[in-house]
Design a protein around this motif. Structure first.
Motif, PDB file in Angstrom:
ATOM      1  N   SER A  19      97.655  71.143  65.465  1.00 61.02           N
ATOM      2  CA  SER A  19      97.336  71.766  64.184  1.00 61.02           C
ATOM      3  C   SER A  19      98.358  71.349  63.147  1.00 61.02           C
ATOM      4  O   SER A  19      99.495  70.989  63.473  1.00 61.02           O
ATOM      5  CB  SER A  19      97.300  73.296  64.308  1.00 61.02           C
ATOM      6  N   ASN A  20      97.945  71.392  61.891  1.00 59.48           N
ATOM      7  CA  ASN A  20      98.800  70.936  60.809  1.00 59.48           C
ATOM      8  C   ASN A  20      98.572  71.796  59.579  1.00 59.48           C
ATOM      9  O   ASN A  20      97.451  72.211  59.288  1.00 59.48           O
ATOM     10  CB  ASN A  20      98.482  69.476  60.470  1.00 59.48           C
ATOM     11  N   LYS A  21      99.656  72.071  58.860  1.00 57.89           N
ATOM     12  CA  LYS A  21      99.584  72.750  57.573  1.00 57.89           C
ATOM     13  C   LYS A  21     100.309  71.868  56.572  1.00 57.89           C
ATOM     14  O   LYS A  21     101.533  71.796  56.556  1.00 57.89           O
ATOM     15  CB  LYS A  21     100.230  74.135  57.648  1.00 57.89           C
ATOM     16  N   GLY A  55      97.884  68.563  51.261  1.00 56.87           N
ATOM     17  CA  GLY A  55      96.558  68.373  51.818  1.00 56.87           C
ATOM     18  C   GLY A  55      96.373  67.038  52.513  1.00 56.87           C
ATOM     19  O   GLY A  55      97.040  66.050  52.213  1.00 56.87           O
ATOM     20  N   VAL A  56      95.460  67.023  53.467  1.00 53.87           N
ATOM     21  CA  VAL A  56      95.090  65.812  54.189  1.00 53.87           C
ATOM     22  C   VAL A  56      93.578  65.824  54.354  1.00 53.87           C
ATOM     23  O   VAL A  56      92.989  66.855  54.668  1.00 53.87           O
ATOM     24  CB  VAL A  56      95.802  65.740  55.558  1.00 53.87           C
ATOM     25  N   CYS A  57      92.937  64.702  54.089  1.00 58.65           N
ATOM     26  CA  CYS A  57      91.480  64.659  54.197  1.00 58.65           C
ATOM     27  C   CYS A  57      91.077  64.097  55.556  1.00 58.65           C
ATOM     28  O   CYS A  57      91.839  63.386  56.215  1.00 58.65           O
ATOM     29  CB  CYS A  57      90.864  63.833  53.069  1.00 58.65           C
ATOM     30  N   LEU A  58      89.881  64.436  55.973  1.00 52.07           N
ATOM     31  CA  LEU A  58      89.300  63.891  57.197  1.00 52.07           C
ATOM     32  C   LEU A  58      88.373  62.740  56.835  1.00 52.07           C
ATOM     33  O   LEU A  58      87.491  62.885  55.987  1.00 52.07           O
ATOM     34  CB  LEU A  58      88.500  64.965  57.934  1.00 52.07           C
ATOM     35  N   TYR A  80      94.670  73.133  56.004  1.00 54.56           N
ATOM     36  CA  TYR A  80      94.690  73.538  57.410  1.00 54.56           C
ATOM     37  C   TYR A  80      93.782  72.603  58.205  1.00 54.56           C
ATOM     38  O   TYR A  80      92.633  72.377  57.835  1.00 54.56           O
ATOM     39  CB  TYR A  80      94.228  74.988  57.549  1.00 54.56           C
ATOM     40  N   PHE A  81      94.305  72.092  59.313  1.00 56.02           N
ATOM     41  CA  PHE A  81      93.611  71.051  60.070  1.00 56.02           C
ATOM     42  C   PHE A  81      93.944  71.237  61.547  1.00 56.02           C
ATOM     43  O   PHE A  81      95.112  71.354  61.914  1.00 56.02           O
ATOM     44  CB  PHE A  81      94.120  69.683  59.603  1.00 56.02           C
ATOM     45  N   THR A  82      92.922  71.265  62.400  1.00 57.07           N
ATOM     46  CA  THR A  82      93.130  71.430  63.837  1.00 57.07           C
ATOM     47  C   THR A  82      92.285  70.416  64.596  1.00 57.07           C
ATOM     48  O   THR A  82      91.111  70.213  64.270  1.00 57.07           O
ATOM     49  CB  THR A  82      92.746  72.851  64.289  1.00 57.07           C
ATOM     50  N   ILE A  83      92.886  69.777  65.591  1.00 60.36           N
ATOM     51  CA  ILE A  83      92.175  68.827  66.449  1.00 60.36           C
ATOM     52  C   ILE A  83      92.464  69.201  67.895  1.00 60.36           C
ATOM     53  O   ILE A  83      93.624  69.412  68.270  1.00 60.36           O
ATOM     54  CB  ILE A  83      92.635  67.374  66.201  1.00 60.36           C
ATOM     55  N   ARG A 132      88.464  71.017  63.459  1.00 60.01           N
ATOM     56  CA  ARG A 132      88.174  72.161  62.581  1.00 60.01           C
ATOM     57  C   ARG A 132      89.153  72.115  61.416  1.00 60.01           C
ATOM     58  O   ARG A 132      90.364  71.969  61.620  1.00 60.01           O
ATOM     59  CB  ARG A 132      88.300  73.482  63.336  1.00 60.01           C
ATOM     60  N   LEU A 133      88.627  72.212  60.207  1.00 60.22           N
ATOM     61  CA  LEU A 133      89.474  72.145  59.026  1.00 60.22           C
ATOM     62  C   LEU A 133      88.896  73.002  57.917  1.00 60.22           C
ATOM     63  O   LEU A 133      87.714  73.369  57.944  1.00 60.22           O
ATOM     64  CB  LEU A 133      89.619  70.704  58.533  1.00 60.22           C
ATOM     65  N   SER A 134      89.745  73.304  56.951  1.00 64.21           N
ATOM     66  CA  SER A 134      89.322  74.004  55.742  1.00 64.21           C
ATOM     67  C   SER A 134      89.515  73.048  54.575  1.00 64.21           C
ATOM     68  O   SER A 134      90.648  72.826  54.140  1.00 64.21           O
ATOM     69  CB  SER A 134      90.151  75.275  55.545  1.00 64.21           C
ATOM     70  N   PRO A 135      88.440  72.422  54.068  1.00 65.06           N
ATOM     71  CA  PRO A 135      88.568  71.349  53.075  1.00 65.06           C
ATOM     72  C   PRO A 135      88.898  71.858  51.672  1.00 65.06           C
ATOM     73  O   PRO A 135      88.133  71.695  50.723  1.00 65.06           O
ATOM     74  CB  PRO A 135      87.189  70.682  53.124  1.00 65.06           C
ATOM     75  N   GLN A 136      90.057  72.468  51.539  1.00 63.33           N
ATOM     76  CA  GLN A 136      90.523  73.005  50.269  1.00 63.33           C
ATOM     77  C   GLN A 136      92.020  73.252  50.401  1.00 63.33           C
ATOM     78  O   GLN A 136      92.542  73.440  51.497  1.00 63.33           O
ATOM     79  CB  GLN A 136      89.796  74.310  49.941  1.00 63.33           C
ATOM     80  N   ILE A 137      92.719  73.257  49.275  1.00 67.47           N
ATOM     81  CA  ILE A 137      94.155  73.499  49.285  1.00 67.47           C
ATOM     82  C   ILE A 137      94.453  74.988  49.197  1.00 67.47           C
ATOM     83  O   ILE A 137      95.460  75.475  49.699  1.00 67.47           O
ATOM     84  CB  ILE A 137      94.835  72.755  48.118  1.00 67.47           C
ATOM     85  N   GLU A 138      93.563  75.740  48.570  1.00 68.47           N
ATOM     86  CA  GLU A 138      93.732  77.176  48.398  1.00 68.47           C
ATOM     87  C   GLU A 138      92.354  77.816  48.316  1.00 68.47           C
ATOM     88  O   GLU A 138      91.348  77.116  48.132  1.00 68.47           O
ATOM     89  CB  GLU A 138      94.520  77.462  47.116  1.00 68.47           C
TER      90      GLU A 138
END
Length: 236
Positions: A65-67, A71-74, A90-93, A104-110
């Motif tokens: 997981s990464n915070k 931001g980081v895009c997929l 937020y990014f999880t692999i 699983r990710l949340s494609p937004q910074i806030e």
């Protein structure tokens, strides 16, 4: 004289603080995450070599997981069904036998206002449709749209939206859109988006029965009112 020394001392401290802040900004800019490029079920090392984000080795706990600050895009790198998400904080692999499992990710910074959240969701929908993804299970979980009915449902403060997408029999997507702080009385409501990508985990006979090609007959808003997801996330 003492006053001038006091002023000079504070100037020196201020310069030190500014220099440290600038140095940290430069370091963060150099090391910040940008893009994770992957395919589902590919070797973990292949993802590492293709991505310019700071991904670690195969995680011992099967989940990486990464915070990220900025931001980081997929970049889903499949030649047929590939797509790119907006920046995600937020990014999880998950890892399975040294290979890339679910993402699983949340494609937004806030958390986003409704207008901005819908732009992100509809932008992803456009990419998926152009690449051949098909909405599934739409009778139970219709595809989110920018309509007065959908906006009323989401602005209620308790509405929860979920949709499923299929890429043949190879991949499955789940998109969630939910209020960040559920309340009927908030005037500045914000929203969270979550995207889950994996090999199919929802049985296809269950997904296929509700698949329709004519999206014009899709209900304009969901019939259920609770926020509990009807299906489990892909196994890790």
């Amino acid at each position: 004289m003492n006053f001038r020394r006091w002023i000079d001392g504070w100037r020196f401290i201020l310069l030190i603080v500014l220099a440290v802040t600038l140095l940290r900004w430069c370091i963060d800019s150099t090391l910040d995450d940008f893009e994770i490029s992957l395919n589902i079920n590919e070797p973990w090392e292949d993802m590492l070599q293709r991505s310019n984000a700071a991904i670690g080795p195969i995680p011992s706990g099967k989940v990486w997981s990464n915070k990220s600050r900025s931001g980081v895009c997929l970049r889903f790198n499949d030649p047929d069904y590939g797509f790119v998400t907006p920046l995600a904080r937020y990014f999880t692999i998950t890892s399975k036998n040294g290979r890339v499992g679910a993402v699983r990710l949340s494609p937004q910074i806030e958390p986003l206002p409704l207008d901005d959240a819908l732009k992100v969701v509809l932008g992803l929908h456009d990419q998926w449709r152009k690449k051949g993804w098909v909405a599934a299970k739409v009778l139970d979980d219709p595809v989110i749209a920018d309509t007065p009915e959908w906006r009323a449902w989401l602005r209620d403060g308790t509405g929860y939206a979920m949709s499923f997408w299929l890429a043949g029999d190879r991949y499955q997507l789940m998109l969630d859109l939910e209020p960040f702080n559920r309340s009927r009385h908030r005037t500045d409501q914000r929203y969270l988006i979550f995207v889950t990508l994996a090999e199919p985990w929802l049985p296809f006979e269950y997904a296929e029965h509700a698949r329709i090609k004519d999206h014009s007959i899709t209900p304009v808003f969901p019939s259920k009112s609770d926020g509990a997801p009807p299906c489990q996330l892909p196994p890790s």
